[in-house]
Write a protein that holds these residues in place. Structure first.
Motif, PDB file in Angstrom:
ATOM      1  N   LEU A 150      -1.353  -6.825  28.186  1.00 25.16           N
ATOM      2  CA  LEU A 150      -0.223  -7.168  27.336  1.00 25.16           C
ATOM      3  C   LEU A 150       0.379  -8.492  27.796  1.00 25.16           C
ATOM      4  O   LEU A 150       0.659  -8.673  28.980  1.00 25.16           O
ATOM      5  CB  LEU A 150       0.811  -6.048  27.408  1.00 25.16           C
ATOM      6  N   ALA A 151       0.577  -9.424  26.865  1.00 25.10           N
ATOM      7  CA  ALA A 151       1.128 -10.737  27.220  1.00 25.10           C
ATOM      8  C   ALA A 151       2.627 -10.811  27.028  1.00 25.10           C
ATOM      9  O   ALA A 151       3.299 -11.630  27.663  1.00 25.10           O
ATOM     10  CB  ALA A 151       0.448 -11.829  26.386  1.00 25.10           C
ATOM     11  N   GLU A 152       3.160  -9.956  26.159  1.00 24.93           N
ATOM     12  CA  GLU A 152       4.599  -9.931  25.912  1.00 24.93           C
ATOM     13  C   GLU A 152       4.981  -8.583  25.316  1.00 24.93           C
ATOM     14  O   GLU A 152       4.136  -7.833  24.834  1.00 24.93           O
ATOM     15  CB  GLU A 152       5.017 -11.060  24.966  1.00 24.93           C
ATOM     16  N   GLY A 153       6.248  -8.266  25.394  1.00 24.52           N
ATOM     17  CA  GLY A 153       6.724  -7.015  24.844  1.00 24.52           C
ATOM     18  C   GLY A 153       7.438  -7.237  23.525  1.00 24.52           C
ATOM     19  O   GLY A 153       7.595  -8.371  23.076  1.00 24.52           O
ATOM     20  N   PRO A 154       7.863  -6.184  22.840  1.00 20.59           N
ATOM     21  CA  PRO A 154       7.699  -4.791  23.265  1.00 20.59           C
ATOM     22  C   PRO A 154       6.333  -4.234  22.858  1.00 20.59           C
ATOM     23  O   PRO A 154       5.667  -4.812  21.998  1.00 20.59           O
ATOM     24  CB  PRO A 154       8.826  -4.084  22.503  1.00 20.59           C
ATOM     25  N   PHE A 155       5.941  -3.114  23.484  1.00 21.26           N
ATOM     26  CA  PHE A 155       4.679  -2.474  23.144  1.00 21.26           C
ATOM     27  C   PHE A 155       4.892  -1.503  21.992  1.00 21.26           C
ATOM     28  O   PHE A 155       5.734  -0.608  22.073  1.00 21.26           O
ATOM     29  CB  PHE A 155       4.110  -1.735  24.349  1.00 21.26           C
ATOM     30  N   ARG A 156       4.140  -1.695  20.929  1.00 25.31           N
ATOM     31  CA  ARG A 156       4.178  -0.807  19.773  1.00 25.31           C
ATOM     32  C   ARG A 156       2.752  -0.543  19.297  1.00 25.31           C
ATOM     33  O   ARG A 156       1.904  -1.432  19.348  1.00 25.31           O
ATOM     34  CB  ARG A 156       4.981  -1.426  18.617  1.00 25.31           C
ATOM     35  N   TYR A 157       2.496   0.685  18.845  1.00 24.51           N
ATOM     36  CA  TYR A 157       1.203   0.977  18.253  1.00 24.51           C
ATOM     37  C   TYR A 157       1.103   0.261  16.906  1.00 24.51           C
ATOM     38  O   TYR A 157       2.039   0.294  16.103  1.00 24.51           O
ATOM     39  CB  TYR A 157       1.051   2.476  17.996  1.00 24.51           C
ATOM     40  N   ARG A 158      -0.037  -0.326  16.636  1.00 27.52           N
ATOM     41  CA  ARG A 158      -0.320  -0.862  15.307  1.00 27.52           C
ATOM     42  C   ARG A 158      -0.852   0.221  14.381  1.00 27.52           C
ATOM     43  O   ARG A 158      -0.677   0.150  13.162  1.00 27.52           O
ATOM     44  CB  ARG A 158      -1.338  -2.008  15.404  1.00 27.52           C
ATOM     45  N   THR A 159      -1.531   1.206  14.973  1.00 25.43           N
ATOM     46  CA  THR A 159      -2.122   2.297  14.191  1.00 25.43           C
ATOM     47  C   THR A 159      -1.882   3.600  14.919  1.00 25.43           C
ATOM     48  O   THR A 159      -1.997   3.662  16.149  1.00 25.43           O
ATOM     49  CB  THR A 159      -3.644   2.089  14.017  1.00 25.43           C
ATOM     50  N   HIS A 160      -1.549   4.647  14.173  1.00 25.60           N
ATOM     51  CA  HIS A 160      -1.419   5.979  14.744  1.00 25.60           C
ATOM     52  C   HIS A 160      -2.561   6.857  14.251  1.00 25.60           C
ATOM     53  O   HIS A 160      -3.055   6.702  13.121  1.00 25.60           O
ATOM     54  CB  HIS A 160      -0.064   6.596  14.384  1.00 25.60           C
ATOM     55  N   ALA A 161      -2.986   7.799  15.098  1.00 28.24           N
ATOM     56  CA  ALA A 161      -4.190   8.583  14.837  1.00 28.24           C
ATOM     57  C   ALA A 161      -4.046   9.533  13.661  1.00 28.24           C
ATOM     58  O   ALA A 161      -5.049  10.019  13.136  1.00 28.24           O
ATOM     59  CB  ALA A 161      -4.575   9.359  16.093  1.00 28.24           C
ATOM     60  N   GLU A 162      -2.827   9.809  13.253  1.00 29.89           N
ATOM     61  CA  GLU A 162      -2.628  10.714  12.115  1.00 29.89           C
ATOM     62  C   GLU A 162      -3.407  10.253  10.888  1.00 29.89           C
ATOM     63  O   GLU A 162      -3.901  11.072  10.115  1.00 29.89           O
ATOM     64  CB  GLU A 162      -1.140  10.805  11.789  1.00 29.89           C
ATOM     65  N   GLN A 163      -3.530   8.943  10.708  1.00 26.33           N
ATOM     66  CA  GLN A 163      -4.227   8.461   9.514  1.00 26.33           C
ATOM     67  C   GLN A 163      -5.711   8.835   9.554  1.00 26.33           C
ATOM     68  O   GLN A 163      -6.312   9.117   8.512  1.00 26.33           O
ATOM     69  CB  GLN A 163      -4.059   6.952   9.346  1.00 26.33           C
ATOM     70  N   TYR A 164      -6.316   8.873  10.745  1.00 28.91           N
ATOM     71  CA  TYR A 164      -7.720   9.287  10.846  1.00 28.91           C
ATOM     72  C   TYR A 164      -7.860  10.777  10.546  1.00 28.91           C
ATOM     73  O   TYR A 164      -8.811  11.208   9.894  1.00 28.91           O
ATOM     74  CB  TYR A 164      -8.257   8.986  12.241  1.00 28.91           C
ATOM     75  N   LEU A 165      -6.911  11.553  11.048  1.00 25.70           N
ATOM     76  CA  LEU A 165      -6.926  12.994  10.811  1.00 25.70           C
ATOM     77  C   LEU A 165      -6.825  13.300   9.323  1.00 25.70           C
ATOM     78  O   LEU A 165      -7.613  14.090   8.781  1.00 25.70           O
ATOM     79  CB  LEU A 165      -5.770  13.644  11.572  1.00 25.70           C
ATOM     80  N   ARG A 166      -5.861  12.698   8.660  1.00 22.34           N
ATOM     81  CA  ARG A 166      -5.659  12.985   7.240  1.00 22.34           C
ATOM     82  C   ARG A 166      -6.855  12.529   6.400  1.00 22.34           C
ATOM     83  O   ARG A 166      -7.192  13.155   5.393  1.00 22.34           O
ATOM     84  CB  ARG A 166      -4.365  12.331   6.752  1.00 22.34           C
ATOM     85  N   ALA A 167      -7.508  11.459   6.811  1.00 20.42           N
ATOM     86  CA  ALA A 167      -8.698  11.003   6.088  1.00 20.42           C
ATOM     87  C   ALA A 167      -9.808  12.043   6.138  1.00 20.42           C
ATOM     88  O   ALA A 167     -10.513  12.267   5.143  1.00 20.42           O
ATOM     89  CB  ALA A 167      -9.186   9.676   6.670  1.00 20.42           C
ATOM     90  N   ALA A 168      -9.956  12.710   7.295  1.00 20.77           N
ATOM     91  CA  ALA A 168     -10.980  13.753   7.430  1.00 20.77           C
ATOM     92  C   ALA A 168     -10.570  15.042   6.724  1.00 20.77           C
ATOM     93  O   ALA A 168     -11.408  15.745   6.144  1.00 20.77           O
ATOM     94  CB  ALA A 168     -11.252  14.022   8.904  1.00 20.77           C
ATOM     95  N   GLN A 169      -9.289  15.375   6.776  1.00 18.23           N
ATOM     96  CA  GLN A 169      -8.818  16.610   6.150  1.00 18.23           C
ATOM     97  C   GLN A 169      -9.035  16.615   4.646  1.00 18.23           C
ATOM     98  O   GLN A 169      -9.144  17.679   4.045  1.00 18.23           O
ATOM     99  CB  GLN A 169      -7.336  16.824   6.464  1.00 18.23           C
ATOM    100  N   LYS A 170      -9.117  15.443   4.032  1.00 20.85           N
ATOM    101  CA  LYS A 170      -9.353  15.373   2.591  1.00 20.85           C
ATOM    102  C   LYS A 170     -10.669  16.035   2.211  1.00 20.85           C
ATOM    103  O   LYS A 170     -10.819  16.551   1.107  1.00 20.85           O
ATOM    104  CB  LYS A 170      -9.386  13.911   2.125  1.00 20.85           C
ATOM    105  N   TYR A 171     -11.633  16.004   3.128  1.00 15.91           N
ATOM    106  CA  TYR A 171     -12.980  16.482   2.811  1.00 15.91           C
ATOM    107  C   TYR A 171     -13.360  17.762   3.553  1.00 15.91           C
ATOM    108  O   TYR A 171     -14.361  18.390   3.225  1.00 15.91           O
ATOM    109  CB  TYR A 171     -13.997  15.394   3.146  1.00 15.91           C
ATOM    110  N   ALA A 172     -12.590  18.149   4.549  1.00 15.50           N
ATOM    111  CA  ALA A 172     -12.982  19.270   5.416  1.00 15.50           C
ATOM    112  C   ALA A 172     -12.587  20.608   4.819  1.00 15.50           C
ATOM    113  O   ALA A 172     -11.511  20.752   4.221  1.00 15.50           O
ATOM    114  CB  ALA A 172     -12.362  19.106   6.792  1.00 15.50           C
TER     115      ALA A 172
END
Length: 348
Positions: A92-114
């Motif tokens: 990290l070169a500077e703060g603050p630290f924030r996620y750009r992507t959260h894993a929930e979006q991957y989960l919901r993408a799979a749940q559409k078909y599972a």
């Protein structure tokens, strides 16, 4: 299946996804990922998997929170693999630290078909803590970074739990590596303390749906810390207040010794999923080979606390093409069939 069996995640990406990732067309990538997620879920269900996983969009199994960020220095911690190649983490070169992507979006993408439950792998905060440079960041002390990291990690895990994830799996392959970088165990102890700070934010019922995966890494059929003795890792690892542990075991030179160490750390209310297929080995295990590995594990771990998994993901980094999707699915079918054979022999 009376002995649960779950994927670790990271099926090899489809060629269309890999081509789209390098092409720079976000619309084409989104379309390719959607198709790949559907195909992955359908393939796992066709194999008989009671739990699905649909991660196809991640460039890295635990780098997704910061992929594409413009405030990173590429010259961070180097992760050397036994075959001579390495991966380098950014810092990290500077703060603050924030996620750009959260894993929930991957989960919901799979749940559409599972039609079966879906688990979701997430980055452990201890692994992401390596982003903070040893020299510090002006105006952004490490204490503030850790506070921000824990807030973001909580949002990541809670989002998946609230979205109905079967389990949320903290990826912590750097735990074993930490003992290579710091044989004193000080870094490992810090990792465990940091992850337990995160886990303390969840209820006992929620922690029962959270697990941690660890091993010696797996990239291009090579590992980064298979030469590190599990004996130094397991006592610290089992301090984590999760309900599930996913342990690499199939690639261990002496799996029975490791199992005896695991047995010493068992406590009521947890389940240990042992790796019975090795994604770093191009040879596909037979169902009978998997059965025998499960039966060996059952000599040390009570069956009601035992599960099976793959040693690691088949492509933790998207650009790893060393294992084909066909081989990965063949290994998964062997895991499922072998686990069922062992369960029948054990009468459960």
């Amino acid at each position: 299946m009376s002995i649960p069996s779950e994927p670790i995640g990271s099926l090899p990406r489809t060629p269309d996804v890999l081509n789209a990732m390098s092409g720079g067309d976000s619309t084409a990538l989104a379309k390719a990922v959607d198709v790949a997620v559907r195909e992955s879920v359908e393939a796992l269900e066709a194999a008989g998997s009671p739990v699905a996983d649909g991660d196809q969009a991640k460039a890295g199994a635990w780098t997704y929170p910061f992929d594409g960020a413009d405030h990173l220095d590429p010259d961070g911690v180097a992760v050397p693999y036994a075959d001579g190649h390495q991966r380098r983490l950014p810092s990290l070169a500077e703060g603050p630290f924030r996620y750009r992507t959260h894993a929930e979006q991957y989960l919901r993408a799979a749940q559409k078909y599972a039609t079966v439950p879906v688990k979701q792998a997430v980055a452990a905060p201890s692994a992401l803590s390596l982003l903070y440079p040893p020299s510090g960041i002006a105006g952004y002390p490490r204490e503030q970074f850790v506070a921000d990291l824990l807030d973001e990690a909580e949002r990541d895990v809670r989002g998946c739990l609230d979205a109905g994830a079967h389990r949320v799996q903290l990826d912590l392959e750097v735990a074993r590596l930490s003992l290579k970088l710091d044989p004193s165990g000080g870094v490992l102890e810090q990792f465990v303390e940091l992850d337990n700070q995160l886990l303390a934010r969840f209820s006992e019922a929620e922690r029962a749906r959270i697990g941690v995966h660890t091993g010696p890494g797996g990239d291009r059929h090579s590992t980064h810390s298979l030469d590190v003795d599990y004996a130094g890792l397991l006592p610290q690892l089992f301090r984590l207040t999760v309900g599930n542990f996913y342990l690499q075991l199939a690639s261990e030179p002496d799996p029975e010794r490791v199992l005896s160490l695991v047995a010493q750390q068992l406590r009521p209310g947890i389940r240990v999923f042992v790796g019975v297929t090795d994604p770093t080995d191009p040879r596909v295990e037979s169902a009978e080979q998997v059965r025998d590995r499960v039966l060996l594990a059952a000599r040390h771990i009570p069956v009601d606390q035992l599960g099976t998994c793959d040693d690691t993901g088949f492509a933790p980094y998207a650009d790893d093409r060393s294992t084909s999707r066909e081989t990965a699915l063949a290994k998964i079918r062997a895991r499922l069939r072998g686990t069922a054979l062992a369960a029948a022999q054990l009468g459960v």
